[in-house]
Design an enzyme around this catalytic site. Sequence first.
Site, PDB file in Angstrom:
ATOM      1  N   SER A  48       3.013  42.260  10.001  1.00 14.28           N
ATOM      2  CA  SER A  48       2.305  42.200  11.293  1.00 14.28           C
ATOM      3  C   SER A  48       2.403  43.550  11.985  1.00 14.28           C
ATOM      4  CB  SER A  48       2.956  41.175  12.231  1.00 14.28           C
ATOM      5  OG  SER A  48       2.886  39.900  11.695  1.00 14.28           O
ATOM      6  N   HIS A  63      -2.860  40.022   9.588  1.00 16.19           N
ATOM      7  CA  HIS A  63      -2.641  40.036   8.138  1.00 16.19           C
ATOM      8  C   HIS A  63      -4.007  39.927   7.475  1.00 16.19           C
ATOM      9  CE1 HIS A  63       1.816  39.312   7.912  1.00 16.19           C
ATOM     10  NE2 HIS A  63       1.565  39.151   9.189  1.00 16.19           N
ATOM     11  N   HIS A  86       3.864  33.638   4.662  1.00 18.52           N
ATOM     12  CA  HIS A  86       5.191  33.406   5.253  1.00 18.52           C
ATOM     13  C   HIS A  86       5.732  32.028   4.866  1.00 18.52           C
ATOM     14  CE1 HIS A  86       3.384  36.467   7.851  1.00 18.52           C
ATOM     15  NE2 HIS A  86       4.618  36.870   8.094  1.00 18.52           N
ATOM     16  N   TYR A  91       7.041  29.971   6.845  1.00 19.89           N
ATOM     17  CA  TYR A  91       6.695  28.966   7.864  1.00 19.89           C
ATOM     18  C   TYR A  91       5.320  28.339   7.640  1.00 19.89           C
ATOM     19  CZ  TYR A  91       4.204  32.889  10.123  1.00 19.89           C
ATOM     20  OH  TYR A  91       3.376  33.952  10.379  1.00 19.89           O
ATOM     21  N   GLU A  92       4.528  28.911   6.724  1.00 22.82           N
ATOM     22  CA  GLU A  92       3.219  28.318   6.438  1.00 22.82           C
ATOM     23  C   GLU A  92       3.361  27.008   5.668  1.00 22.82           C
ATOM     24  OE1 GLU A  92       0.206  31.270   5.172  1.00 22.82           O
ATOM     25  OE2 GLU A  92       1.574  32.779   5.981  1.00 22.82           O
ATOM     26  N   ALA A 107       7.325  43.208  11.480  1.00 22.62           N
ATOM     27  CA  ALA A 107       7.532  43.279  12.929  1.00 22.62           C
ATOM     28  C   ALA A 107       8.729  42.393  13.231  1.00 22.62           C
ATOM     29  CB  ALA A 107       6.303  42.739  13.645  1.00 22.62           C
ATOM     30  N   MET A 133      10.495  36.784  10.632  1.00 21.76           N
ATOM     31  CA  MET A 133      10.152  35.583   9.845  1.00 21.76           C
ATOM     32  C   MET A 133       9.686  35.917   8.432  1.00 21.76           C
ATOM     33  SD  MET A 133       8.158  33.536  12.849  1.00 21.76           S
ATOM     34  CE  MET A 133       8.759  33.580  14.548  1.00 21.76           C
ATOM     35  N   SER A 134      10.178  37.031   7.895  1.00 30.56           N
ATOM     36  CA  SER A 134       9.677  37.429   6.568  1.00 30.56           C
ATOM     37  C   SER A 134      10.730  38.223   5.807  1.00 30.56           C
ATOM     38  CB  SER A 134       8.402  38.273   6.736  1.00 30.56           C
ATOM     39  OG  SER A 134       8.721  39.522   7.317  1.00 30.56           O
ATOM     40  N   ASN A 157       9.312  43.694  20.098  1.00 30.06           N
ATOM     41  CA  ASN A 157       9.686  43.030  21.358  1.00 30.06           C
ATOM     42  C   ASN A 157      11.205  42.888  21.388  1.00 30.06           C
ATOM     43  OD1 ASN A 157       8.777  40.889  19.176  1.00 30.06           O
ATOM     44  ND2 ASN A 157      10.371  39.902  20.408  1.00 30.06           N
ATOM     45  N   HIS A 198       2.592  36.585  20.187  1.00 25.76           N
ATOM     46  CA  HIS A 198       2.161  37.322  18.996  1.00 25.76           C
ATOM     47  C   HIS A 198       1.287  38.524  19.367  1.00 25.76           C
ATOM     48  CE1 HIS A 198       1.535  37.911  14.748  1.00 25.76           C
ATOM     49  NE2 HIS A 198       0.230  37.764  14.832  1.00 25.76           N
TER      50      HIS A 198
HETATM   51  N1  HPA Z   1      11.413  36.764  16.459  1.00 23.43           N
HETATM   52  C1  HPA Z   1      11.010  36.441  15.213  1.00 23.43           C
HETATM   53  N2  HPA Z   1      10.040  37.074  14.597  1.00 23.43           N
HETATM   54  C2  HPA Z   1       9.442  38.094  15.239  1.00 23.43           C
HETATM   55  C3  HPA Z   1       9.822  38.478  16.529  1.00 23.43           C
HETATM   56  C4  HPA Z   1      10.861  37.779  17.178  1.00 23.43           C
HETATM   57  O1  HPA Z   1      11.248  38.068  18.326  1.00 23.43           O
HETATM   58  N3  HPA Z   1       9.019  39.533  16.879  1.00 23.43           N
HETATM   59  C5  HPA Z   1       8.210  39.764  15.819  1.00 23.43           C
HETATM   60  N4  HPA Z   1       8.454  38.894  14.833  1.00 23.43           N
END
Ligand code: HPA
Length: 276
Positions: free
Chosen positions: A39, A71, A97, A99-100, A127, A214-215, A238, A250
């Site tokens: 991302s 993506h 991912h 989570y999909e 990210a 998450m990856s 972030n 996101h």
């Molecule tokens: N948490 C999980 N995954 C992320 C985050 C986060 O704060 N920022 C970007 N991907």
Amino acid sequence: MTSSEALYKDPLGTAQKAADEIGERTGVAKHDIALVMGSGWVGAVDALGNPSYECDAHEIAGFLPPTVEGHSGKVRSYALDGDTGPIRALVFLGRTHYYEGKGMEPVVHSVRTAVKAGCKVVILTNACGGINTAYKVGQPVLIRDHISLTAASPLIGADFVDLTDLYSKRIRAIVKAEDDSLQEGVYVHWRGPAYETPAEILMMRTLGADLVGMSTVPEAIAAHALGAEILGISLVTNAAAGVTGEKLNHEEVIAAGKAAASRMGALLKGVIPKLL
Ligand code: HPA
């Protein structure tokens, strides 16, 4: 059995099939380095110039169409100049991912395909949220190690792979020589898709984590198990939940990636020639 279940019944066979298809499509018998652009990282590949080949990944065996904004789901081949000769780079714009909910096989299919296509080095970008309060939004951090809070592995059976040097020390040294302001951190794999709670971030910090996303972790394990050397780079998009009190979304992740794209691109362009 659905067709995707059939494809992943023999994951390494499907990866070999995909690698053969990439070889035929690109006319390149062997690629050297793979990059998975997470991302917010898609803009960074502009620094590599024009690809010699591009297609939608899901035209190739075992790849699923993208479902996440940021993506694009393309596969590209690049001819680059390396310090010791030409380098062929295989670039995946986006990833599947965990989570999909499609299982582990599609998550690690791109890196397995890359290794079957000849890649000795796999660069995984993502990210992430910054757990370490010293990190600033827009800062890249090299992954030194990880903690898997999903505890989900792409490996099945008695495959007791050593992970002590999962994120290659050799490659981290090369990248830090390119940019000595780069810091290293421990990345936590969080299943998502919901972001973490502030209490979960506090737990992660207590466990020794600096970054959360998450990856990356399943791909790193799967590629390393096949013998590839791994570089993981996280872009802090972030502050993690509860660090500033701001809510997470996101869009800010994508925006932070766009803002950092040229710096990340220059970093990749600078280090790739030195990695083989
Ligand atoms: N948490 C999980 N995954 C992320 C985050 C986060 O704060 N920022 C970007 N991907």
